[in-house]
Write a protein that holds these residues in place. Structure first.
Motif, short mmCIF file in Angstrom:
data_model
loop_
_atom_site.label_atom_id
_atom_site.label_comp_id
_atom_site.label_asym_id
_atom_site.label_seq_id
_atom_site.Cartn_x
_atom_site.Cartn_y
_atom_site.Cartn_z
N MET A 125 -21.38 44.21 17.59
CA MET A 125 -20.21 43.69 16.88
C MET A 125 -20.64 42.55 15.95
O MET A 125 -21.05 41.49 16.43
N PRO A 126 -20.55 42.76 14.62
CA PRO A 126 -20.91 41.67 13.71
C PRO A 126 -20.03 40.45 13.94
O PRO A 126 -18.85 40.58 14.30
N PHE A 127 -20.60 39.27 13.72
CA PHE A 127 -19.85 38.01 13.92
C PHE A 127 -18.54 38.03 13.14
O PHE A 127 -17.51 37.57 13.62
N GLU A 128 -18.60 38.62 11.93
CA GLU A 128 -17.42 38.64 11.06
C GLU A 128 -16.27 39.47 11.64
O GLU A 128 -15.13 39.37 11.18
N ARG A 155 -27.00 32.79 7.77
CA ARG A 155 -25.77 32.95 8.55
C ARG A 155 -25.81 32.18 9.85
O ARG A 155 -24.79 32.04 10.52
N ILE A 156 -27.00 31.67 10.22
CA ILE A 156 -27.12 31.03 11.53
C ILE A 156 -26.13 29.88 11.69
O ILE A 156 -25.45 29.78 12.71
N ARG A 157 -26.02 29.04 10.66
CA ARG A 157 -25.12 27.89 10.78
C ARG A 157 -23.67 28.33 10.92
O ARG A 157 -22.91 27.77 11.70
N THR A 158 -23.29 29.35 10.16
CA THR A 158 -21.91 29.87 10.23
C THR A 158 -21.63 30.39 11.63
O THR A 158 -20.60 30.11 12.24
N ILE A 159 -22.57 31.21 12.15
CA ILE A 159 -22.39 31.81 13.47
C ILE A 159 -22.34 30.71 14.53
O ILE A 159 -21.45 30.70 15.40
N ALA A 160 -23.27 29.76 14.43
CA ALA A 160 -23.34 28.69 15.44
C ALA A 160 -22.04 27.89 15.48
O ALA A 160 -21.50 27.61 16.55
N SER A 161 -21.52 27.53 14.30
CA SER A 161 -20.35 26.65 14.31
C SER A 161 -19.11 27.34 14.87
O SER A 161 -18.20 26.69 15.35
N GLY A 162 -19.09 28.69 14.85
CA GLY A 162 -17.93 29.39 15.41
C GLY A 162 -18.18 29.95 16.79
O GLY A 162 -17.42 30.79 17.27
#
Length: 257
Positions: A125-128, A155-162
């Motif tokens: 499942m993609p993070f998005e 994308r690491i920072r985006t994924i991490a923050s969510g």
């Protein structure tokens, strides 16, 4: 504090993965509390699936054995209920998005919560697209674990923050399986995560030896091992509890040193 957060507050976490129902559910029921006793801090239970695209041959074959032994998602929920009477070790289901949808998302999460599952890992499942499952996670108090791969970079920072619970850092490209060497710059990957959010990072995919585990634990908050344990289960079948627990003890001691 959730049970998952608590795990990482106690030092480096050792996280073994087993395919539920391999060789059968009675062995799984015996194995999970024994692994917790041997030092496993959090245990991943793979829900057997006929098309496990993130898995190498070792776990694919374990899925086939588990399905052949009559393992179903409903029977697994019943098994976890019985496991919960013996141990309160945090448990995460690892599954794919299709089995959740086919079972029915609402029903899946309700039953998972009822039997005491703490977290869910869905590698395809993609993070998005996590909004498909997040409402159910919130409703039933199950943490949805995000994965990052060496290719995630920007994308690491985006994924991490969510993210919540912990970040599953995939150490190598490709599918799961034992690897003789891990060449990814794990330290860099983890520092990207920590810049975005103070969240535990656990490394998986390919780790099998004490030396690898010790090296990875220098950078990460936890080490995940799957294929090496599933190989032991394949070798010993219903007699795998003792050899698996010996391995868990060794690995836990390697990362605690």
């Amino acid at each position: 504090m959730s049970r998952i957060s608590e795990v990482f507050s106690k030092g480096k976490a050792f996280i073994p993965f087993i395919t539920a129902g391999d060789p059968d559910l009675a062995t799984t029921e015996e194995l999970v509390p024994a692994m917790a006793e041997a030092g496993a801090d959090l245990i991943e239970l793979g829900i057997p699936f006929s098309d496990p695209i993130a898995e190498g041959i070792v776990i694919q074959e374990a899925d086939m054995r588990a399905l052949a032994s009559g393992t179903t998602t409903d029977k697994l929920f019943e098994t976890v209920k019985r496991i919960r009477k013996k141990t309160d070790v945090p448990l995460a289901f690892m599954t794919y998005i299709n089995p959740v949808f086919v079972y029915g998302s609402e029903r899946f999460f309700k039953n998972a919560a009822d039997c005491g599952i703490d977290a869910l890992i869905v590698p395809d499942m993609p993070f998005e697209e996590r909004a498909e499952l997040l409402p159910y996670c919130r409703k039933y108090g199950i943490e949805l674990i995000s994965l990052i791969a060496p290719t995630s970079r920007e994308r690491i920072r985006t994924i991490a923050s969510g993210s919540e619970g912990f970040i599953y850092c995939v150490s190598s490209m490709g599918v799961t399986g034992v690897r003789s060497e891990i060449n990814t710059d794990i330290g860099e990957m983890i520092s990207f995560v920590k810049e975005a959010k103070d969240i535990p990072c656990a490394i998986g995919f390919g780790i099998s030896t004490k030396e690898q585990a010790r090296e990875m634990s220098k950078h990460a908050d936890g080490v995940i091992v799957g294929s090496a344990i599933v190989k032991i289960a394949a070798k010993y079948g219903k007699d795998c509890v003792e050899p698996v627990c010996d391995y868990v003890r060794e690995m836990k001691s390697a990362i605690s040193g």
